[in-house]
Write an enzyme that holds these catalytic residues in place. Structure first.
Site, PDB file in Angstrom:
ATOM      1  CB  SER A   1       3.970   3.859  -2.530  1.00 48.49           C
ATOM      2  OG  SER A   1       3.985   3.802  -3.944  1.00 48.49           O
TER       3      SER A   1
ATOM      4  CB  ALA B   1      -0.974  -0.026   1.169  1.00 48.64           C
ATOM      5  CB  CYS B   2       0.537   4.510   1.714  1.00 45.11           C
ATOM      6  SG  CYS B   2      -1.091   4.976   1.102  1.00 45.11           S
ATOM      7  CB  SER B   3       4.634   1.351   3.517  1.00 47.10           C
ATOM      8  OG  SER B   3       4.137   2.143   4.573  1.00 47.10           O
TER       9      SER B   3
END
Length: 375
Positions: free
Chosen positions: A336, A155-157
């Site tokens: 990300s 995901a965003c990481s």
């Protein structure tokens, strides 16, 4: 041990933008249409009316003023309210590849490298347009890179997890040079008909070139340390993957709101911020870097209030101008890619020995931090 460095970054920015004013006009037109359609049910108390959005609400809730997207016409059409991304034949490179290759070429140019010198490509993003073959392998082919490639999703990481993966491979000697690519088409998994989240996301692609310090030709940042953390939570979830159903395909299906981006914002704010602040402080502390040693924080661009909170917790004071740059006012949340955009745009002014942290956080929950020092 071999020292990995970041020697180049690149950002692909779509040509189309949606301002808050444009987005609000489209959303409110949709709301009026739905409320008129359901007027009797609303009067009977069986259906709740859809409230209007506003520019003031969006800025107050997020700090976002506009966003870049791959298609604005579909998003701004009250009859559609999602991007219209054409289907591509199998023989044509996918849209993520197209975006990613552009960002990669910019990163390579900055580092003074050719694509055939790359022996690892990682496509790390929140949403992938297909399960297989890997987007990364297609990017590898279009670039003319060697070695091997694979996709990953945290995901965003995803970007910071990808950087740790590439850096570890360079440290071990298994690769010499790697591209971590983050093509994010967040507009395709957002529910644009939901007032609470219709303003959050934008589209972009970033790329980071990582190589051995001894090989770097010019300016670079040493990767001093990387650290990742995950903790399961359902408070940010997407059940439908990359592309939303088209209206035409869903006419005879129940309208599953849970198939698009969902989040419990209040719980995320309450639970994620302490995790991220603690993660960064423990990470820098374990490698002997004090908060006062940090010249810059390049944080995930989710929400201005969240970033302000983290910056204050990590530095022990309110960040000064430029110490914690935000780009979400222009790009919105790009998953990300956000922290990499901030790093790419706000790192040239640092001088030799200056230290900073690239940090991303999001669904999972996941947190990734990369401590870098200007070489």
């Amino acid at each position: 041990m071999i020292q990995p460095v970041i020697s180049g970054t690149g950002v692909f920015t779509p040509t189309q933008t949606i301002t808050n004013a444009e987005l609000v006009a489209a959303f409110n037109a949709y709301a009026d249409k739905q409320n008129a359609k359901n007027a009797d049910a609303i009067e009977a108390g069986e259906v709740r009316p859809i409230g209007h959005s506003s520019e003031e609400f969006i800025v107050s809730a997020s700090g976002i003023h506009q966003r870049y997207v791959m298609d604005k016409t579909g998003v701004l059409d009250p009859e559609v309210m999602h991007p219209r991304l054409r289907e591509r034949p199998d023989e044509e490179p996918g849209i993520m590849t197209e975006m990613g290759v552009d960002a990669c070429k910019k990163a390579l140019a900055q580092a003074g490298r050719n694509a055939d010198e790359v022996d690892l490509v990682i496509c790390a993003a929140s949403n992938h347009e297909r399960a297989y073959p890997a987007i990364a392998i297609e990017i590898q082919q279009e670039l003319g890179a060697g070695g091997f490639a694979f996709d990953m999703n945290v995901a965003c990481s995803s970007a910071t997890f990808g950087i740790q993966t590439a850096a570890d491979m360079i440290r071990s000697g298994s690769v010499r040079r790697a591209l971590v690519v983050n093509p994010e088409i967040c507009s395709a998994h957002l529910e644009w008909r939901d007032r609470d989240c219709h303003f959050i996301f934008g589209d972009v692609a970033t790329a980071t070139l990582i190589e051995r310090k001894d090989d770097a030709k010019g300016d670079h940042f040493e990767i001093l340390s990387t650290r990742c953390l995950t903790q399961f939570s359902n408070n940010i979830r997407n059940n439908n993957g990359f592309l939303r159903r088209t209206r035409e395909a869903s006419d005879n299906l129940p309208d599953r709101r849970d198939m698009q981006f969902m989040q419990n914002g209040r719980k995320v704010f309450k639970e994620v911020l302490p995790i991220v602040s603690k993660h960064i402080l423990e990470h820098i502390g374990d490698i002997g870097v004090a908060p006062d040693d940090l010249k810059r924080l390049w944080l995930h661009q989710a929400n201005k209030t969240m970033n302000d909170f983290i910056g204050k917790k990590v530095l022990g004071r309110t960040p000064e101008e430029g110490e914690q740059p935000n780009i979400l006012q222009d790009y919105a949340n790009t998953s990300s890619a956000g922290s990499i955009i901030a790093f790419s745009k706000y790192s040239d002014d640092l001088t030799s020995g200056d230290t900073g942290v690239i940090c991303s956080f999001g669904a999972g929950y996941s947190v990734g931090s990369v401590v870098v020092r200007r070489g």
